[in-house]
Design a protein around this motif. Structure first.
Motif, PDB file in Angstrom:
ATOM      1  N   ALA A 132       4.922   2.247   2.269  1.00 46.95           N
ATOM      2  CA  ALA A 132       4.413   1.744   0.665  1.00 46.95           C
ATOM      3  C   ALA A 132       2.907   1.427  -0.172  1.00 46.95           C
ATOM      4  N   VAL A 133       2.136   1.551   1.154  1.00 48.13           N
ATOM      5  CA  VAL A 133       0.962   1.673   0.742  1.00 48.13           C
ATOM      6  C   VAL A 133       0.876   2.686   0.914  1.00 48.13           C
ATOM      7  N   ALA A 134       0.917   3.726   1.895  1.00 46.43           N
ATOM      8  CA  ALA A 134       0.604   4.622   1.838  1.00 46.43           C
ATOM      9  C   ALA A 134       1.029   5.637   0.691  1.00 46.43           C
ATOM     10  N   LEU A 135       2.476   5.606   0.282  1.00 49.43           N
ATOM     11  CA  LEU A 135       2.711   6.434  -0.227  1.00 49.43           C
ATOM     12  C   LEU A 135       2.300   6.388  -1.812  1.00 49.43           C
ATOM     13  N   ALA A 136       2.248   4.864  -1.725  1.00 46.81           N
ATOM     14  CA  ALA A 136       1.143   4.845  -3.256  1.00 46.81           C
ATOM     15  C   ALA A 136      -0.144   6.010  -3.074  1.00 46.81           C
ATOM     16  N   GLY A 137      -0.868   5.006  -2.116  1.00 44.69           N
ATOM     17  CA  GLY A 137      -1.662   6.214  -2.025  1.00 44.69           C
ATOM     18  C   GLY A 137      -1.849   7.326  -2.019  1.00 44.69           C
ATOM     19  N   ALA A 138      -0.712   8.048  -2.023  1.00 48.18           N
ATOM     20  CA  ALA A 138      -0.554   9.256  -1.234  1.00 48.18           C
ATOM     21  C   ALA A 138      -0.468   9.803  -3.152  1.00 48.18           C
ATOM     22  N   ILE A 139       0.471   9.295  -3.675  1.00 49.45           N
ATOM     23  CA  ILE A 139       0.448   9.761  -5.094  1.00 49.45           C
ATOM     24  C   ILE A 139      -0.676   9.168  -5.871  1.00 49.45           C
TER      25      ILE A 139
END
Length: 101
Positions: A26-33
């Motif tokens: 979830a943290v990696a996805l938020a960073g990618a967004i």
């Protein structure tokens, strides 16, 4: 037969691993967004002509993409948003000329 305490230890370790994996995903996805949005805005700022054939880019509004495709249509929406104070005056470069509001 496996003792019940072993099952409990196994279940706890599995649950802890699943929560850790989900959280890091979830943290990696938020960073990618965030990175994708910032990248589109930066590229649009420096190279708006690259977005001439793009229908949707995360981080850019529809009127910004329309301003590159059809300067007159896009400028109208940009001016409307400027009246309401939602954006600053943009400068869109199309080849050899520059369009400012």
């Amino acid at each position: 037969m496996i003792p019940p305490k072993t099952w409990t230890t196994f279940a706890k370790a599995t649950a802890k691993g699943a929560v850790t994996t989900f959280g890091s995903t979830a943290v990696a996805l938020a960073g990618a967004i965030y990175v994708e949005r910032t990248a589109h805005r930066t590229l649009y700022y420096f190279f708006p002509h690259w977005y001439r054939d793009v229908d949707h880019a995360f981080g850019l509004e529809k009127y910004q993409l329309e301003a590159v495709r059809d300067p007159n249509k896009g400028r109208k929406k940009v001016k409307e948003n400027m009246m309401f104070g939602t954006i600053e005056a943009p400068q869109i470069e199309l080849g050899h000329c520059a369009i400012t509001s």
